[in-house]
Design an enzyme around this catalytic site. Structure first.
Site, PDB file in Angstrom:
ATOM      1  N   SER A  98     -11.350  -5.967 -10.615  1.00 28.53           N
ATOM      2  CA  SER A  98     -10.659  -5.413 -11.785  1.00 28.53           C
ATOM      3  C   SER A  98      -9.145  -5.451 -11.606  1.00 28.53           C
ATOM      4  O   SER A  98      -8.638  -5.641 -10.491  1.00 28.53           O
ATOM      5  CB  SER A  98     -11.086  -3.965 -12.050  1.00 28.53           C
ATOM      6  OG  SER A  98     -10.285  -3.065 -11.319  1.00 28.53           O
ATOM      7  N   ALA A  99      -8.448  -5.215 -12.732  1.00 28.59           N
ATOM      8  CA  ALA A  99      -6.980  -5.188 -12.743  1.00 28.59           C
ATOM      9  C   ALA A  99      -6.417  -4.085 -11.860  1.00 28.59           C
ATOM     10  O   ALA A  99      -5.237  -4.109 -11.486  1.00 28.59           O
ATOM     11  CB  ALA A  99      -6.506  -4.979 -14.183  1.00 28.59           C
ATOM     12  N   LYS A 100      -7.244  -3.103 -11.546  1.00 24.93           N
ATOM     13  CA  LYS A 100      -6.761  -1.943 -10.790  1.00 24.93           C
ATOM     14  C   LYS A 100      -6.373  -2.273  -9.361  1.00 24.93           C
ATOM     15  O   LYS A 100      -5.660  -1.501  -8.723  1.00 24.93           O
ATOM     16  CB  LYS A 100      -7.795  -0.820 -10.831  1.00 24.93           C
ATOM     17  CG  LYS A 100      -8.006  -0.261 -12.225  1.00 24.93           C
ATOM     18  CD  LYS A 100      -6.750   0.394 -12.757  1.00 24.93           C
ATOM     19  CE  LYS A 100      -6.969   0.998 -14.123  1.00 24.93           C
ATOM     20  NZ  LYS A 100      -5.773   1.649 -14.650  1.00 24.93           N
ATOM     21  N   ASP A 101      -6.845  -3.411  -8.841  1.00 26.98           N
ATOM     22  CA  ASP A 101      -6.398  -3.830  -7.501  1.00 26.98           C
ATOM     23  C   ASP A 101      -4.876  -3.910  -7.449  1.00 26.98           C
ATOM     24  O   ASP A 101      -4.258  -3.595  -6.441  1.00 26.98           O
ATOM     25  CB  ASP A 101      -6.943  -5.232  -7.178  1.00 26.98           C
ATOM     26  CG  ASP A 101      -8.400  -5.216  -6.765  1.00 26.98           C
ATOM     27  OD1 ASP A 101      -9.004  -4.131  -6.765  1.00 26.98           O
ATOM     28  OD2 ASP A 101      -8.930  -6.303  -6.451  1.00 26.98           O
ATOM     29  N   ALA A 144      -3.351  -0.322  -7.229  1.00 30.81           N
ATOM     30  CA  ALA A 144      -3.676   0.335  -5.950  1.00 30.81           C
ATOM     31  C   ALA A 144      -2.792  -0.225  -4.854  1.00 30.81           C
ATOM     32  O   ALA A 144      -2.144   0.526  -4.106  1.00 30.81           O
ATOM     33  CB  ALA A 144      -5.148   0.134  -5.615  1.00 30.81           C
TER      34      ALA A 144
END
Ligand code: PMP
Length: 344
Positions: free
Chosen positions: A46-49, A52
């Site tokens: 996901s884009a959340k990498d 983070a």
């Protein structure tokens, strides 16, 4: 002479630089050219990498995170997975407070990545002590040497996309992008990406995707949080019952709302027609494209980039499960095309 070993040093080196893939069949009959930024290609799917890694590395640079530190976050799942993944490589403990609305698959996955997970009730107000925001804040206070990522209010969330997603899309479209369509949860993706793109070309039109049951669209239009807009909905990771500090409302031209049922069907359609197995919010973004196309937003010259935030494997027990769809009453809203298929 020994041949060079072509390997990455660790999984985090694969974050970002996701592909832009043309949408061919699902946009048949639409005006314009449509490309998906497929964020499932990140190692955490996901884009959340991106956020983070960026937030953790900024904290390291500032000396806030040190060996043995604990990272705490509230998350619908994806950010938690990305933080857990980065924590493994970098040697931190990871504690996550998640909403009970999150799928069991997501929660199991977080635990598989070594995170300690607290499941908190979804339908309480943000300032209720049981909400995942309040639980995370309390854990942060109680855990010595911890940091709280606070993605909804952390400006580094915007910066992560300003520094990576925005430049990638600009480069991949050769600077020809005319429209950006992206989901708005924390607002980090749309705000950071849009800020970069509008700096290159102020005419790029930026459209945020919001859910019925969320306050974002109305707030964008009126500057006021209307409590009447808030009611439970199914899509995870999109829309909000508060005003996120990580959203730059000024840079977003307009919001469009999509329903749970339409978004679920649109995700299934993207999977079936494009062979891209996408998550629920990707379906929401696809549904937004349909509504915008119908409203005459695009013309033959439009170069539209839609962000698909995560992978379909996270929704096997939900939108890709016929029984779940049935239980939600979503099967009653199937399209004419599908009905004909069933009769046949
Ligand atoms: N889709 C999914 C699946 C998400 O988890 C999120 C994040 N909450 C979003 C879209 C929205 O992205 P952002 O938080 O950057 O607005």
């Amino acid at each position: 002479m020994k041949k060079e070993i072509k390997a990455y040093n660790n999984i985090l080196e694969l974050v970002g630089n996701t592909p832009l893939v043309k949408l061919n069949k699902v946009t048949k009959g639409f005006q314009g050219n449509f490309y998906a930024k497929v964020e499932a290609f990140n190692p955490g799917h996901s884009a959340k990498d991106r956020i983070a890694l960026h937030i953790i590395e900024e904290a390291e640079r500032k000396g806030i995170l040190t060996e043995g530190s604990t990272i705490i976050e509230t998350t619908s799942g994806n950010t938690g997975f990305s933080i857990a993944m980065a924590s493994i490589i970098k040697g931190y403990d990871c504690i996550l407070a998640v909403s009970s609305k999150s799928s069991k698959d997501k929660i199991d996955m977080l635990r598989s990545m070594g995170a300690k997970v607290y499941v908190c009730p979804a339908h309480v107000s943000a300032d209720d002590p049981r909400s995942y925001y309040e639980v995370a804040k309390r854990l942060h206070k109680e855990t010595k040497g911890s940091i709280y990522i606070n993605q909804y209010f952390n400006k580094l969330n915007i910066e992560a996309h300003y520094k990576s997603t925005g430049p990638e899309i600009w480069e991949q479209t050769g600077g020809r992008i005319t429209h950006l369509v992206a989901c708005s949860g924390t607002g980090g993706t749309i705000s950071g990406t849009a800020r970069f793109l509008k700096e290159q070309n102020p005419d790029v039109k930026v459209i945020g995707v919001d859910a019925f049951g969320s306050v974002l669209k109305k707030y964008h239009e009126t500057g006021k949080l209307d409590e009447k807009e808030i009611y439970p909905y199914r899509i995870e990771g999109l829309g909000k019952n508060l005003i996120p500090g990580a959203t730059d409302f000024e840079i977003i031209d307009e919001y469009i709302k999509v329903t749970d049922a339409d978004s679920a069907h649109a995700a299934r359609e993207v999977s079936r027609t494009e062979g891209m197995f996408v998550g629920y919010t990707s379906g929401a973004a696809m549904q937004a494209l349909k509504q915008l196309n119908e409203a005459g937003e695009f013309d033959g010259n439009s170069i539209v980039v839609v962000v698909f935030p995560d992978h379909g494997s996270r929704y096997m027990s939900k939108i890709y499960n016929d029984q779940w769809m049935e239980d939600q009453g979503f099967m009653n809203t199937i399209s004419v095309e599908e009905t004909q298929e069933i009769q046949f």
